[in-house]
Design a protein around this motif. Sequence first.
Motif, PDB file in Angstrom:
ATOM      1  N   ALA A 111      10.787  24.540  18.318  1.00 19.54           N
ATOM      2  CA  ALA A 111      12.002  23.793  18.645  1.00 19.54           C
ATOM      3  C   ALA A 111      13.004  23.861  17.501  1.00 19.54           C
ATOM      4  O   ALA A 111      14.193  24.133  17.715  1.00 19.54           O
ATOM      5  CB  ALA A 111      11.649  22.342  18.971  1.00 19.54           C
ATOM      6  N   ALA A 112      12.543  23.630  16.285  1.00 20.41           N
ATOM      7  CA  ALA A 112      13.438  23.680  15.126  1.00 20.41           C
ATOM      8  C   ALA A 112      14.004  25.084  14.936  1.00 20.41           C
ATOM      9  O   ALA A 112      15.202  25.246  14.667  1.00 20.41           O
ATOM     10  CB  ALA A 112      12.692  23.227  13.874  1.00 20.41           C
ATOM     11  N   SER A 113      13.170  26.087  15.100  1.00 16.40           N
ATOM     12  CA  SER A 113      13.636  27.474  14.970  1.00 16.40           C
ATOM     13  C   SER A 113      14.691  27.813  16.010  1.00 16.40           C
ATOM     14  O   SER A 113      15.685  28.484  15.707  1.00 16.40           O
ATOM     15  CB  SER A 113      12.457  28.450  15.094  1.00 16.40           C
ATOM     16  N   ALA A 114      14.482  27.362  17.233  1.00 16.74           N
ATOM     17  CA  ALA A 114      15.447  27.631  18.300  1.00 16.74           C
ATOM     18  C   ALA A 114      16.805  27.003  17.986  1.00 16.74           C
ATOM     19  O   ALA A 114      17.857  27.620  18.202  1.00 16.74           O
ATOM     20  CB  ALA A 114      14.916  27.098  19.631  1.00 16.74           C
ATOM     21  N   VAL A 115      16.794  25.786  17.457  1.00 18.67           N
ATOM     22  CA  VAL A 115      18.049  25.104  17.115  1.00 18.67           C
ATOM     23  C   VAL A 115      18.772  25.865  16.016  1.00 18.67           C
ATOM     24  O   VAL A 115      19.987  26.127  16.095  1.00 18.67           O
ATOM     25  CB  VAL A 115      17.778  23.644  16.699  1.00 18.67           C
ATOM     26  N   VAL A 116      18.062  26.234  14.964  1.00 15.55           N
ATOM     27  CA  VAL A 116      18.678  26.953  13.847  1.00 15.55           C
ATOM     28  C   VAL A 116      19.212  28.309  14.304  1.00 15.55           C
ATOM     29  O   VAL A 116      20.340  28.693  13.952  1.00 15.55           O
ATOM     30  CB  VAL A 116      17.670  27.106  12.687  1.00 15.55           C
ATOM     31  N   ASN A 127      25.036  25.499   5.810  1.00 17.70           N
ATOM     32  CA  ASN A 127      23.573  25.464   5.722  1.00 17.70           C
ATOM     33  C   ASN A 127      22.979  25.148   7.086  1.00 17.70           C
ATOM     34  O   ASN A 127      23.524  24.334   7.827  1.00 17.70           O
ATOM     35  CB  ASN A 127      23.122  24.403   4.726  1.00 17.70           C
ATOM     36  N   LEU A 128      21.876  25.788   7.392  1.00 19.61           N
ATOM     37  CA  LEU A 128      21.204  25.560   8.673  1.00 19.61           C
ATOM     38  C   LEU A 128      19.762  25.141   8.424  1.00 19.61           C
ATOM     39  O   LEU A 128      18.942  25.935   7.964  1.00 19.61           O
ATOM     40  CB  LEU A 128      21.221  26.826   9.526  1.00 19.61           C
ATOM     41  N   THR A 129      19.484  23.897   8.751  1.00 18.63           N
ATOM     42  CA  THR A 129      18.135  23.359   8.635  1.00 18.63           C
ATOM     43  C   THR A 129      17.924  22.391   9.796  1.00 18.63           C
ATOM     44  O   THR A 129      18.817  21.616  10.121  1.00 18.63           O
ATOM     45  CB  THR A 129      17.944  22.590   7.314  1.00 18.63           C
ATOM     46  N   ALA A 130      16.747  22.449  10.387  1.00 23.24           N
ATOM     47  CA  ALA A 130      16.408  21.503  11.449  1.00 23.24           C
ATOM     48  C   ALA A 130      14.947  21.122  11.310  1.00 23.24           C
ATOM     49  O   ALA A 130      14.114  21.946  10.943  1.00 23.24           O
ATOM     50  CB  ALA A 130      16.669  22.101  12.828  1.00 23.24           C
ATOM     51  N   VAL A 131      14.651  19.878  11.606  1.00 20.56           N
ATOM     52  CA  VAL A 131      13.290  19.364  11.601  1.00 20.56           C
ATOM     53  C   VAL A 131      13.086  18.631  12.915  1.00 20.56           C
ATOM     54  O   VAL A 131      13.929  17.833  13.323  1.00 20.56           O
ATOM     55  CB  VAL A 131      13.069  18.378  10.431  1.00 20.56           C
TER      56      VAL A 131
END
Length: 89
Positions: A29-34, A45-49
């Motif tokens: 999910a986090a990878s898909a958002v980024v 910057n692109l980071t998601a948790v």
Amino acid sequence: MACDGVWDVLSDQAVIDMVSEHDGNPKEAASAVVMKAYQKGSEDNLTAVTIFLDDIQPSQEAAAKQISGDGRQVTQQVSEEQPQPSSTS
């Protein structure tokens, strides 16, 4: 949770929809958002948790507690007995 590079190009609802597609796999999910933010041209910057929480049912005791508007704890009585369905003969 994501940094501003995600929010610069994606709406709250778009992120919710993407994360919902990966229910049970927070890393995907986090990878898909980024990746989506990157594809949409974010230059920040692109980071998601992502964190998936279990559906936890509160205990009767916890369900009985409420916090009033001024912060005082208010406890209501909760019946321990479940109503029995009436039988029709």
